[in-house]
Design an enzyme around this catalytic site. Structure first.
Site, PDB file in Angstrom:
ATOM      1  N   HIS A 132       0.815  -1.219   0.000  1.00 35.02           N
ATOM      2  CA  HIS A 132       0.000   0.000   0.000  1.00 35.02           C
ATOM      3  C   HIS A 132       0.852   1.275   0.000  1.00 35.02           C
ATOM      4  O   HIS A 132       0.453   2.301   0.566  1.00 35.02           O
ATOM      5  CB  HIS A 132      -0.965   0.026   1.196  1.00 35.02           C
ATOM      6  N   CYS A 133       2.017   1.186  -0.627  1.00 30.55           N
ATOM      7  CA  CYS A 133       2.954   2.326  -0.667  1.00 30.55           C
ATOM      8  C   CYS A 133       3.369   2.766   0.738  1.00 30.55           C
ATOM      9  O   CYS A 133       3.595   3.954   0.985  1.00 30.55           O
ATOM     10  CB  CYS A 133       2.372   3.496  -1.450  1.00 30.55           C
ATOM     11  N   THR A 134       3.436   1.792   1.649  1.00 32.36           N
ATOM     12  CA  THR A 134       3.949   2.063   3.004  1.00 32.36           C
ATOM     13  C   THR A 134       4.929   0.957   3.388  1.00 32.36           C
ATOM     14  O   THR A 134       4.747   0.272   4.400  1.00 32.36           O
ATOM     15  CB  THR A 134       2.807   2.153   4.041  1.00 32.36           C
TER      16      THR A 134
END
Length: 420
Positions: free
Chosen positions: A371-373
């Site tokens: 999740h782009c984390t």
């Protein structure tokens, strides 16, 4: 406007979303990937088509009627967005392709020109890469130092730790309003107040809050706020940057070219007025106009109505997931306070992508990955997670279908019962 009854909200609006009326693998589509992008109501799709069928022309550059109509519609949306977030003036609204571009605009226009070696940028361990990588790039160029607010015991923003990081070296605090992975709602107003007391500027990433919560930039008192249209019922390719007018006035342009100038000579140029000095080139005209239709749609529903309905859905989803012993849920339990309408989790012994693939066989769309984390997932010693995220057109019945499919997936991969 008469307030909608909370239980009837989804039933009232689902007919407005054509994409929801389909089957996947012989099952009704259950779309639970709204934190990645929302679906688009018919009013937004029709606004796109109306522009291309009736008003297609470049803006600000013509006296003919198509250009005049396109310009009027394009600029009217700026007023709508300003009102939507309670900005003081449409001059404080800059159109961008997305929130990523908006953050980069601030990073390069303000950060590169105002930060120096030893200055400190405070952000959090939960940030989307779009609010981390640009500041890493700025730090590498300027010598500024990144500081990270850790999580508290509820896996939320640790306000006490944040207070210990603030100092006279702090020049910028840049934080996500709602984590797209944890779902925690960060105290933006208190963060901004404390940051300003330390003499720092404040940027708020509102990608996950603008579609779901009433926003008031004057109440938050942030210096900048960014959001993406595609997460709030608008098309892709359009987002916006809010900035306090006096701060935007002092910032140099990010891009050069047409539209952002007042005059051009062989040896120099002068910049145009706000907000156009940040909008070089032909803009996403149709997408901006459709963003206006999305803002109208959300405003007509009422952001408080949307939020209240989603609170009910969130508790229902969390309660159901909490009864599955094989799950590791991330972020605060909604019984401890407000949280967004999403749930990230892992199933013991299963990869998140396998979970997402299996429930897709039942027509259920969820997200799997980091999740782009990535840094946040590393803190949890996880390569990624599965995520179900809700919007106002979702229902408890859809949550039930998801929970049933998830439990069937766990049974499929297990010869016998198991626990974490």
């Amino acid at each position: 406007m008469v307030a909608l009854q909370i239980p009837s909200l989804a039933a009232t609006v689902r007919q407005d979303f054509p994409i929801l009326n389909q089957e996947i693998n012989g099952h009704p589509l259950v779309y639970l990937d709204n934190a990645a992008t929302s679906q688009k109501p018919r009013a937004v799709l029709e606004k796109l088509m109306h522009y291309y069928e009736n008003d297609n022309a470049n803006v600000h550059r013509g006296a003919h009627q198509l250009s005049v109509r396109a310009t009027d519609a394009y600029e009217a949306v700026r007023n709508k967005v300003a009102k939507f977030i309670n900005a003081r003036s449409p001059r404080e609204i800059v159109y961008t392709r997305n929130a990523t571009e908006a953050i980069n605009l601030v990073a390069y226009s303000w950060g590169m020109n105002n930060l120096k070696a030893g200055d400190e940028i405070i952000t959090t361990v939960m940030e989307h890469h779009s609010n981390l990588v640009p500041w890493q790039m700025v730090a590498a160029k300027t010598g500024a130092v990144l500081k990270f607010v850790q999580l508290d015991e509820q896996e939320s923003f640790d306000l006490e730790h944040f207070k210990t990081l603030l100092s006279e070296k702090t020049k910028l605090v840049t934080v996500v309003h709602i984590s797209n992975t944890l779902g925690c709602v960060n105290p933006a107003e208190e963060i901004a107040q404390l940051a300003h007391q330390a003499g720092a500027k404040v940027l708020v990433d509102a990608c996950q809050s603008a579609p779901h919560y009433p926003l008031d930039v004057q109440l938050i008192d942030c210096d900048w706020l960014v959001a993406s249209g595609h997460k709030m019922c608008a098309p892709t390719g359009i987002g916006f940057l809010y900035g306090k007018e006096e701060i935007l006035e002092a910032m140099p342009p990010f891009f050069g070219g047409g539209e952002m100038i007042a005059e051009v000579f062989f040896d120099h140029f002068t910049t145009g007025e706000l907000p156009h000095k940040f909008e070089a080139g032909t803009p996403a005209i149709a997408e901006a106009i459709a963003l206006g239709a999305a803002v109208d749609y959300l405003t007509d529903l009422g952001m408080e109505n949307i939020h209240n309905y989603e609170v009910e859905l969130t508790h229902y989803l969390w309660q159901g997931l909490g009864q599955i012993p094989q799950l590791r849920l991330y972020g605060p339990n909604p019984k401890h306070g407000d949280r967004a309408a999403l749930a990230s989790f892992n199933v013991a012994g299963l990869h998140a992508s396998d979970v997402a693939t299996m429930v897709d066989q039942d027509g259920i769309a969820i997200r799997s990955g980091h999740h782009c984390t990535q840094p946040l997932h590393r803190l949890f010693d996880a390569s990624g997670s599965a995520r179900a995220s809700l919007y106002f057109y979702n229902t408890k019945e859809e949550i039930d279908l998801f929970l049933q499919s998830l439990q069937a997936t766990i049974r499929f991969f297990s010869d016998d019962d198991f626990t974490v």
